[in-house]
Design a protein around this motif. Sequence first.
Motif, PDB file in Angstrom:
ATOM      1  N   GLU A 157      37.945  21.832  31.997  1.00 10.34           N
ATOM      2  CA  GLU A 157      37.909  22.668  33.194  1.00 10.34           C
ATOM      3  C   GLU A 157      39.311  22.771  33.753  1.00 10.34           C
ATOM      4  O   GLU A 157      40.136  21.886  33.538  1.00 10.34           O
ATOM      5  CB  GLU A 157      36.972  22.058  34.241  1.00 10.34           C
ATOM      6  CG  GLU A 157      35.541  22.378  33.921  1.00 10.34           C
ATOM      7  CD  GLU A 157      34.576  21.762  34.896  1.00 10.34           C
ATOM      8  OE1 GLU A 157      35.006  21.375  35.986  1.00 10.34           O
ATOM      9  OE2 GLU A 157      33.389  21.664  34.533  1.00 10.34           O
ATOM     10  N   TYR A 158      39.551  23.837  34.492  1.00  9.90           N
ATOM     11  CA  TYR A 158      40.906  24.025  35.015  1.00  9.90           C
ATOM     12  C   TYR A 158      41.167  23.026  36.137  1.00  9.90           C
ATOM     13  O   TYR A 158      40.438  22.975  37.116  1.00  9.90           O
ATOM     14  CB  TYR A 158      41.070  25.455  35.543  1.00  9.90           C
ATOM     15  CG  TYR A 158      42.434  25.703  36.132  1.00  9.90           C
ATOM     16  CD1 TYR A 158      43.575  25.666  35.339  1.00  9.90           C
ATOM     17  CD2 TYR A 158      42.578  25.976  37.489  1.00  9.90           C
ATOM     18  CE1 TYR A 158      44.834  25.893  35.875  1.00  9.90           C
ATOM     19  CE2 TYR A 158      43.841  26.213  38.036  1.00  9.90           C
ATOM     20  CZ  TYR A 158      44.956  26.156  37.232  1.00  9.90           C
ATOM     21  OH  TYR A 158      46.200  26.380  37.769  1.00  9.90           O
ATOM     22  N   ASP A 212      45.691  30.246  40.432  1.00 10.89           N
ATOM     23  CA  ASP A 212      44.633  29.246  40.238  1.00 10.89           C
ATOM     24  C   ASP A 212      43.282  29.915  40.031  1.00 10.89           C
ATOM     25  O   ASP A 212      42.494  29.517  39.170  1.00 10.89           O
ATOM     26  CB  ASP A 212      44.563  28.297  41.439  1.00 10.89           C
ATOM     27  CG  ASP A 212      45.685  27.257  41.392  1.00 10.89           C
ATOM     28  OD1 ASP A 212      46.300  27.130  40.317  1.00 10.89           O
ATOM     29  OD2 ASP A 212      45.940  26.600  42.416  1.00 10.89           O
ATOM     30  N   ARG A 253      41.127  29.670  36.647  1.00 10.06           N
ATOM     31  CA  ARG A 253      39.766  29.128  36.681  1.00 10.06           C
ATOM     32  C   ARG A 253      38.815  30.052  35.915  1.00 10.06           C
ATOM     33  O   ARG A 253      37.972  29.617  35.153  1.00 10.06           O
ATOM     34  CB  ARG A 253      39.327  28.967  38.140  1.00 10.06           C
ATOM     35  CG  ARG A 253      38.439  27.775  38.354  1.00 10.06           C
ATOM     36  CD  ARG A 253      38.366  27.349  39.810  1.00 10.06           C
ATOM     37  NE  ARG A 253      39.489  26.515  40.205  1.00 10.06           N
ATOM     38  CZ  ARG A 253      40.284  26.755  41.237  1.00 10.06           C
ATOM     39  NH1 ARG A 253      40.099  27.825  41.988  1.00 10.06           N
ATOM     40  NH2 ARG A 253      41.280  25.953  41.532  1.00 10.06           N
ATOM     41  N   GLN A 277      36.681  29.354  32.544  1.00  8.93           N
ATOM     42  CA  GLN A 277      35.222  29.562  32.471  1.00  8.93           C
ATOM     43  C   GLN A 277      34.868  30.383  31.234  1.00  8.93           C
ATOM     44  O   GLN A 277      33.877  30.153  30.576  1.00  8.93           O
ATOM     45  CB  GLN A 277      34.742  30.313  33.704  1.00  8.93           C
ATOM     46  CG  GLN A 277      34.374  29.373  34.835  1.00  8.93           C
ATOM     47  CD  GLN A 277      34.118  30.119  36.125  1.00  8.93           C
ATOM     48  OE1 GLN A 277      33.893  31.321  36.120  1.00  8.93           O
ATOM     49  NE2 GLN A 277      34.160  29.407  37.229  1.00  8.93           N
TER      50      GLN A 277
END
Length: 769
Positions: A155-156, A345, A349, A353
């Motif tokens: 995940e980021y 950001d 993200r 995903q």
Amino acid sequence: MPTQLSVPTVAGGRFSQLTLQNRFAGIHGLSGTSWKGVRLNCGRHRRSGYRGNSVRAVLVRNPPPAERSRGNLENGSARSVGRDDDFSVGRSRNDAVVSSNGNGGAASRRDGLEFRNPSELVATRIEKKQRAKIVGDQESEAEARAALRAANVAEYDPVRLIQRYSKEPLKVLGRALKVTTTLGAFAISVLIDERRGKINENMRKRAKELRERLTFLGPTFVKIGQGLSTRPDLCPPAYLEELAELQDALPTFPDVEAFACIERELGKPMESMYSAITASPIAAASLGQVYKAQLRSTGEIVAVKVQRPYIEEAVALDFYLLRGICGLVDKYVDVVTSDVVALLDEFARRVYQELNYVQEGRNAIRFGQLYGDRPDVLVPGIYWDYVSAKVLTMEWVDGVKLSEQDTITAQGLDIIKLVDIGIQCSLRQLLEHGYFHADPHPGNLLATPDGKLAFLDFGMMSETPPTARFAIIGHVVHLVNRDYEAMARDYYALDFLEPDVDVSPIVPALKNFFDDVLEATVSELNFKTIVDGLGAVLYKYPFNVPAYYALILRSLTVLEGLALYTDPNFKVLAASYPYFAKRLLTDKNPYLRDALIELLFKDGTFRWNRLENLLVQGRKDSEYRASDVLQPVLDLLLGSGGEELRSLVEREAVRVSEALVVGSAIQSYKSVPQPLRDFIDRGNNVIRIKESEEIEMLALREQVLRIWNLLRSTSGFDPASLQPIVEVLRRSEAQAMGGRIAGSITRRLAARALQQLLKQPTPTPTLTS
Ligand SMILES: Nc1ncnc2c1ncn2[C@@H]1O[C@H](COP(=O)(O)OP(=O)(O)OP(=O)(O)O)[C@@H](O)[C@H]1O
């Protein structure tokens, strides 16, 4: 002419049959010949979207004889097999490597049974429900297993990226050099063009150069380029066109690595899962590439998307670097007022995903549940047993990309109709359920041979908050009404403005722009004109356009752009109006009912033409039902708090009743032949009424009758559906209102009768409620 073949080693050992597909050369003559003991079946590749003239190979494992014969027998009933031309060349027609399609065959036989006994019917329904439940349970279990396979998906996390790359300065430096030299060289070329005054002349060349440079830099930059390709506000048209190529014409990665990834991720040998798979991808996209395959278990034809190797590492390093640069911009570049790091950001993200294909599968399922029941929309199903974070197996969609308009037209399909399906579906996504496909570029929209619009690629989805959904519809109403103050106030509900920002300076700016463009009616306006105009107005004020809003605009402008190729007069707003009309006329949401009232009762007068227009437009919407139209309006009229509206309606009801009664009398009187008329009134005009009043009354009567006919002639109009309205009319308020209306009409008619008697023009009586 013998055709050169190269067989991927990973597959070579596993598959005993090989099918060649030459995209354009037409090497059908090779079918049945063999190469190194492998049987060759060749066919012209007909599915559009393939470029070049290369040979594609389909490797097909020979089935055991029993299975082969079953394939032959069931070839006709296997649903997905029959749909596809190119793939079936080496499989079902010649060798029939079609395993039994348990569902297809059994279902059709079951469907063919005739049930005469109602209890048997009920039993069958229950059985079907139970079966559906079992299938549902099995699906969720398979989905849970897929989620387990994706448990370790990254995940980021910017903090972790800093920890990770601060220990690897050489790696970071190497990549930074590559990125800066690649993009720096481009920036220098543009600067030189500018100095020499050749910006326009070299625009196309530079756009191509930028596309190549972004492709060279890899997935993160391809994603950025894809984002830019849909931003006409940021890029000139030449750039938009070139960058749009980044949507699906990207380099592939070795098939050996792709097949190895599938086996590793799903934990099984390829041949145990797929009885056939194309030896090279049928499409390569930014994050993965897609193969066409056949499931061994059911024989269904599927699309298998496999993620590019080491992609997470690649994007992680890029985002680490870009975040550093954005940090510097935030700190030192004063002209940039937005928080660039926050924007990056958010973008990162989303990209992360997209790297989780289990999430994409879930998105596809949710999207299918919400919109897939529409007969003109197709959403591919997901095969959870063959899904992990890096492998996604979904139903194969046979179709042509919406951007390939010539091929679509050649198939006898109507591109405008398909775009309209897209617009209607998008409006429902954006304004009804709020869950929408945020990446609807033409490569992700396919026209199927039976005229459906198929959506692909559910990696990037977004949501419109409920308040914004209603506010957008309200905004359109305010635009139609030219109510600029209300439009400006909408920006609070749309989350464009903080509540403490004063909207008063925005009102004249909106008025300036829209008074000009609204010379035409709103539905005649180009969507892009409005978006650009709003953009220009908003730009000067402290606006913050939420991400979902930009995505909405993007999805509709993409569709409008597609339609404009075929019909330069296409207007997305005109195509959207039926939907807006239906929502306004039928939705019981208080916000929308208020918007309807605002639209219909402007400045205390009822706008019959608007009601008529709404009814004409609304019934064009496939989900419009006349019975739904009346119920919310009556509820509103008779509910508590509707006093102001009630008095308006009463006044209008009197005016209409009078128009109907007196108008009919005028019409009947005029239809009497002149000699007879002379005999009746002996030279005096019996109906004494001002000419202008007569014209107005007759026009109103015509309009009301037209509206009534519109309601009655709406397909699916069933008098029984009015039962709830009858219930509403039984309420005491309605009866009281009816009484008051009747009283007013009687008074007006009495006044008119008196006027006729005295043959003296009298002033029109004022109405009392
Ligand atoms: N179910 C399917 N049936 C047929 N073709 C498909 C299917 N899924 C994907 N494709 C083909 O593969 C291409 C790439 O797929 P997709 O857009 O899902 O990949 P992606 O890596 O998410 O792409 P993007 O770069 O747009 O994010 C599509 O444009 C389409 O041509």
